[in-house]
Design an enzyme around this catalytic site. Sequence first.
Site, PDB file in Angstrom:
ATOM      1  N   LYS A  26      -7.436  16.646  -7.081  1.00  0.00           N
ATOM      2  CA  LYS A  26      -7.002  15.281  -7.335  1.00  0.00           C
ATOM      3  C   LYS A  26      -8.104  14.519  -8.059  1.00  0.00           C
ATOM      4  CE  LYS A  26      -5.768  11.193  -4.745  1.00  0.00           C
ATOM      5  NZ  LYS A  26      -5.730  10.587  -3.453  1.00  0.00           N
ATOM      6  N   ARG A  56      -4.516   1.762  -4.842  1.00  0.00           N
ATOM      7  CA  ARG A  56      -5.233   0.809  -3.985  1.00  0.00           C
ATOM      8  C   ARG A  56      -4.584  -0.575  -4.073  1.00  0.00           C
ATOM      9  NH1 ARG A  56     -11.380   3.015  -5.346  1.00  0.00           N
ATOM     10  NH2 ARG A  56     -10.984   5.142  -4.608  1.00  0.00           N
ATOM     11  N   LYS A  84     -16.493   4.971  -3.635  1.00  0.00           N
ATOM     12  CA  LYS A  84     -16.409   6.059  -2.650  1.00  0.00           C
ATOM     13  C   LYS A  84     -17.261   7.275  -3.055  1.00  0.00           C
ATOM     14  CE  LYS A  84     -11.825   4.559  -1.034  1.00  0.00           C
ATOM     15  NZ  LYS A  84     -10.471   4.973  -0.590  1.00  0.00           N
ATOM     16  N   TYR A 124       4.624  10.655  -8.429  1.00  0.00           N
ATOM     17  CA  TYR A 124       5.524   9.508  -8.319  1.00  0.00           C
ATOM     18  C   TYR A 124       6.736   9.682  -9.233  1.00  0.00           C
ATOM     19  CZ  TYR A 124       1.334   7.856  -6.064  1.00  0.00           C
ATOM     20  OH  TYR A 124       0.258   7.772  -5.223  1.00  0.00           O
ATOM     21  N   SER A 149      -1.759   7.803  -9.142  1.00  0.00           N
ATOM     22  CA  SER A 149      -1.156   6.532  -9.545  1.00  0.00           C
ATOM     23  C   SER A 149      -1.564   6.100 -10.950  1.00  0.00           C
ATOM     24  CB  SER A 149      -1.520   5.448  -8.528  1.00  0.00           C
ATOM     25  OG  SER A 149      -2.927   5.337  -8.393  1.00  0.00           O
ATOM     26  N   GLU A 181     -16.556  23.394  -1.846  1.00  0.00           N
ATOM     27  CA  GLU A 181     -15.544  22.738  -1.015  1.00  0.00           C
ATOM     28  C   GLU A 181     -14.413  23.716  -0.671  1.00  0.00           C
ATOM     29  OE1 GLU A 181     -15.436  19.922   0.455  1.00  0.00           O
ATOM     30  OE2 GLU A 181     -16.913  18.624  -0.526  1.00  0.00           O
ATOM     31  N   LYS A 206     -11.419  16.367  -4.239  1.00  0.00           N
ATOM     32  CA  LYS A 206     -10.969  15.001  -4.524  1.00  0.00           C
ATOM     33  C   LYS A 206     -12.128  14.252  -5.149  1.00  0.00           C
ATOM     34  CE  LYS A 206      -9.045  10.787  -2.586  1.00  0.00           C
ATOM     35  NZ  LYS A 206      -8.478  10.125  -1.410  1.00  0.00           N
TER      36      LYS A 206
HETATM   37  C1  PBG Z   1      -6.549   7.550   0.616  1.00  0.00           C
HETATM   38  C2  PBG Z   1      -5.891   8.036  -0.626  1.00  0.00           C
HETATM   39  C3  PBG Z   1      -6.052   7.570  -1.934  1.00  0.00           C
HETATM   40  C4  PBG Z   1      -5.112   8.227  -2.700  1.00  0.00           C
HETATM   41  C5  PBG Z   1      -4.433   9.104  -1.862  1.00  0.00           C
HETATM   42  N1  PBG Z   1      -4.928   8.985  -0.582  1.00  0.00           N
HETATM   43  C6  PBG Z   1      -6.921   6.501  -2.492  1.00  0.00           C
HETATM   44  C7  PBG Z   1      -8.380   6.647  -2.451  1.00  0.00           C
HETATM   45  O1  PBG Z   1      -8.937   7.691  -2.146  1.00  0.00           O
HETATM   46  O2  PBG Z   1      -9.013   5.621  -2.718  1.00  0.00           O
HETATM   47  C8  PBG Z   1      -4.865   7.998  -4.161  1.00  0.00           C
HETATM   48  C9  PBG Z   1      -3.510   8.361  -4.665  1.00  0.00           C
HETATM   49  C10 PBG Z   1      -3.168   7.825  -6.010  1.00  0.00           C
HETATM   50  O3  PBG Z   1      -3.977   7.184  -6.721  1.00  0.00           O
HETATM   51  O4  PBG Z   1      -2.012   8.033  -6.405  1.00  0.00           O
HETATM   52  N2  PBG Z   1      -7.702   8.168   1.022  1.00  0.00           N
END
Ligand code: PBG
Length: 390
Positions: free
Chosen positions: A312, A261, A281, A377, A338, A297, A251
């Site tokens: 991701k 968010r 993050k 989505y 997203s 990982e 990720k």
């Molecule tokens: C939470 C999480 C996130 C997403 C999935 N689980 C946001 C992040 O890590 O800030 C993002 C999913 C998306 O953007 O569709 N940890």
Amino acid sequence: MQMMQRNVVGQRPVAGSRRSLVVANVAEVTRPAVSTNGKHRTGVPEGTPIVTPQDLPSRPRRNRRSESFRASVREVNVSPANFILPIFIHEESSQNVPIASMPGINRLAFGKNVIDYVAEARSYGVNQVVVFPKTPDHLKTQTAEEAFNKNGLSQRTIRLLKDSFPDLEVYTDVALDPYNSDGHDGIVSDAGVILNDETIEYLCRQAVSQAEAGADVVSPSDMMDGRVGAIRRALDREGFTNVSIMSYTAKYASAYYGPFRDALASAPKPGQAHRRIPPNKKTYQMDPANYREAIREAKADEAEGADIMMVKPGMPYLDVVRLLRETSPLPVAVYHVSGEYAMLKAAAERGWLNEKDAVLEAMTCFRRAGADLILTYYGIEASKWLAGEK
Ligand code: PBG
């Protein structure tokens, strides 16, 4: 363009003049499309050059000649069975609330609206969902205990879904960010450090509470070190040996999570004088520049007992999908996040892309890169298109 095609030796055509096209050394090509008996050839535009056929043992275009043939030799296919549909839940009112940066996607009101949406997905063959609750601000704390509240919105949604659809595969998100007043996936120290091992204790409690509520698959998205193994042990200790773990293995710290968010109001919050809160993050999610690190990982997740590994975001990270496909025998999932959804919607709304074709191409490319599962989505819309609906 037409002229460029004709210029088989790559010389520049003379602008504006068809007949003055000079092509050296290929005598046939300079002739107009007139057959040797002086008649214009039928079925080709006038001006088409007459050439000696190339002596080609291999002509890949033969295998592309018709849709029937293309379908018969197609290397991958996309099916609603591959999709996992993310759903956002809220209970601030009994109405669905549209998410501005994700046109067509709502925060669903807990209850009937959730059931209706999932029933629609199932009617198109999508039988897997992942649940994302929007936590009201007054329930958020620095240590995010709401994450493992037995009667939290997430736990109640899991119960509601499993009561309504016992054979639905319900996935959850394991991370503290929707419940954390600092907006991070883990507990933040005053010095601005995201505490690893302390956070894992709460992630384990969160995963167990989700399993108790009936979750089929828990999905740690937090990127703390060692969380997969710790969650596996916690689940097993409580008797949930049949609950799977889909790990967010690779990720990345990505700008493409912005609309998500917004949907959950879960972005990192501004710091205060006495508490430094990192604005991003990057100390736990991976650097977008890194490829080899994904192997590290993946090895850890596999050794710790992950059942599925995820990459991701999706489209900018297909090389990493392929890497995991070749590094491990585990199923690979990819998250079409997203921001990727928002980009496609925005272009389609302006008429700049054919939405259906662009989306189905993206899904096919995930499969080609090696993904088994696709979190998207577009789950319902893409399934409608796959079923032949407009
Ligand atoms: C939470 C999480 C996130 C997403 C999935 N689980 C946001 C992040 O890590 O800030 C993002 C999913 C998306 O953007 O569709 N940890």
